[in-house]
Design a protein around this motif. Structure first.
Motif, PDB file in Angstrom:
ATOM      1  N   UNK A  39       0.803  -1.201   0.000  1.00 59.56           N
ATOM      2  CA  UNK A  39       0.000   0.000   0.000  1.00 59.56           C
ATOM      3  C   UNK A  39       0.845   1.263   0.000  1.00 59.56           C
ATOM      4  N   UNK A  40       2.008   1.185   0.585  1.00 53.62           N
ATOM      5  CA  UNK A  40       2.875   2.348   0.590  1.00 53.62           C
ATOM      6  C   UNK A  40       3.367   2.601  -0.824  1.00 53.62           C
ATOM      7  N   UNK A  41       3.276   3.819  -1.257  1.00 51.15           N
ATOM      8  CA  UNK A  41       3.729   4.174  -2.598  1.00 51.15           C
ATOM      9  C   UNK A  41       4.931   5.075  -2.444  1.00 51.15           C
ATOM     10  N   UNK A  56       2.264   9.833   1.791  1.00 53.92           N
ATOM     11  CA  UNK A  56       1.347   9.437   2.860  1.00 53.92           C
ATOM     12  C   UNK A  56       0.108   8.746   2.283  1.00 53.92           C
ATOM     13  N   UNK A  57      -0.432   7.811   3.027  1.00 56.95           N
ATOM     14  CA  UNK A  57      -1.598   7.067   2.562  1.00 56.95           C
ATOM     15  C   UNK A  57      -2.772   7.997   2.268  1.00 56.95           C
ATOM     16  N   UNK A  58      -2.866   9.105   2.992  1.00 58.94           N
ATOM     17  CA  UNK A  58      -3.969  10.042   2.758  1.00 58.94           C
ATOM     18  C   UNK A  58      -3.895  10.672   1.368  1.00 58.94           C
ATOM     19  N   UNK A  59      -2.719  10.625   0.752  1.00 60.87           N
ATOM     20  CA  UNK A  59      -2.545  11.199  -0.589  1.00 60.87           C
ATOM     21  C   UNK A  59      -2.527  10.144  -1.681  1.00 60.87           C
ATOM     22  N   UNK A  60      -2.182   8.935  -1.321  1.00 62.10           N
ATOM     23  CA  UNK A  60      -1.894   7.958  -2.359  1.00 62.10           C
ATOM     24  C   UNK A  60      -2.305   6.557  -1.946  1.00 62.10           C
ATOM     25  N   UNK A  64      -1.730   6.937  -7.258  1.00 65.12           N
ATOM     26  CA  UNK A  64      -2.251   8.279  -7.472  1.00 65.12           C
ATOM     27  C   UNK A  64      -1.170   9.343  -7.643  1.00 65.12           C
ATOM     28  N   UNK A  65       0.027   9.110  -7.096  1.00 67.12           N
ATOM     29  CA  UNK A  65       1.064  10.141  -7.041  1.00 67.12           C
ATOM     30  C   UNK A  65       2.211   9.869  -8.000  1.00 67.12           C
ATOM     31  N   UNK A  66       2.810  10.954  -8.427  1.00 70.56           N
ATOM     32  CA  UNK A  66       3.985  10.852  -9.291  1.00 70.56           C
ATOM     33  C   UNK A  66       4.722  12.186  -9.278  1.00 70.56           C
ATOM     34  N   UNK A 118      -5.470  15.446  -5.277  1.00 70.24           N
ATOM     35  CA  UNK A 118      -5.616  14.924  -3.919  1.00 70.24           C
ATOM     36  C   UNK A 118      -4.585  15.623  -3.031  1.00 70.24           C
ATOM     37  N   UNK A 119      -3.325  15.638  -3.482  1.00 72.82           N
ATOM     38  CA  UNK A 119      -2.231  16.314  -2.781  1.00 72.82           C
ATOM     39  C   UNK A 119      -1.275  16.884  -3.813  1.00 72.82           C
ATOM     40  N   UNK A 120      -0.622  17.965  -3.440  1.00 73.41           N
ATOM     41  CA  UNK A 120       0.411  18.554  -4.290  1.00 73.41           C
ATOM     42  C   UNK A 120       1.611  18.814  -3.399  1.00 73.41           C
ATOM     43  N   UNK A 121       2.710  18.119  -3.696  1.00 73.69           N
ATOM     44  CA  UNK A 121       3.948  18.299  -2.956  1.00 73.69           C
ATOM     45  C   UNK A 121       4.765  19.347  -3.692  1.00 73.69           C
ATOM     46  N   UNK A 122       5.120  20.406  -2.976  1.00 65.93           N
ATOM     47  CA  UNK A 122       5.858  21.509  -3.590  1.00 65.93           C
ATOM     48  C   UNK A 122       7.187  21.691  -2.863  1.00 65.93           C
ATOM     49  N   UNK A 123       8.193  22.147  -3.613  1.00 64.70           N
ATOM     50  CA  UNK A 123       9.489  22.366  -2.961  1.00 64.70           C
ATOM     51  C   UNK A 123       9.379  23.483  -1.924  1.00 64.70           C
TER      52      UNK A 123
END
Length: 127
Positions: A39-41, A56-60, A64-66, A118-123
């Motif tokens: 489950x961990x991505x 985090x599971x709440x995001x992916x 879902x994430x890349x 769902x989530x956006x990871x930004x620098x």
């Protein structure tokens, strides 16, 4: 059949049932452990994070994430703009996360290029 043979046959059946139950529990436990680790991505390792990191599971939920290029996200006064969809994610939106590796990562519904964020990871500003 003598009574001792009947008791022995009954004991063998009980032992088989117990062994089958133990095997079933072991297989089920291994399946759960494998599924939980699956489950961990993980994000792809980068120079800043050579060991990689996990979304985090709440995001992916595994797909879902890349990582996305800096050119696919732009900053406007109203927030981050996902160029592929035109969606604006405000700077104070809870979906904005600091990127552990200093790269942009986008998590969209079902990993679709036209999906909702769902989530956006930004620098962080230090990168």
């Amino acid at each position: 059949m003598p009574a001792s043979t009947t008791r022995l046959a009954s004991a063998v059946k009980t032992a088989r049932r117990l062994l089958n139950s133990i095997i079933a529990v072991v297989v089920l436990t291994a399946t759960i452990v494998f599924a939980a680790s699956a489950l961990a991505h993980d994000a792809t390792p980068t120079a800043a994070k050579p060991q990689g990191w996990s979304y985090p599971f709440s995001c992916c939920s595994g797909y879902d994430c890349r990582a996305v290029s800096q050119t696919s996200i732009s900053e406007r006064p109203e927030g981050y703009v996902i160029k592929g969809t035109g969606e604006v994610v405000g700077y104070s939106d809870a979906r904005i996360k600091n990127s552990p590796d200093g790269e942009y990562h986008w998590c969209s519904v079902a990993g679709a290029n036209d999906g909702k964020t769902i989530c956006l990871f930004v620098p962080p500003s230090s990168f």
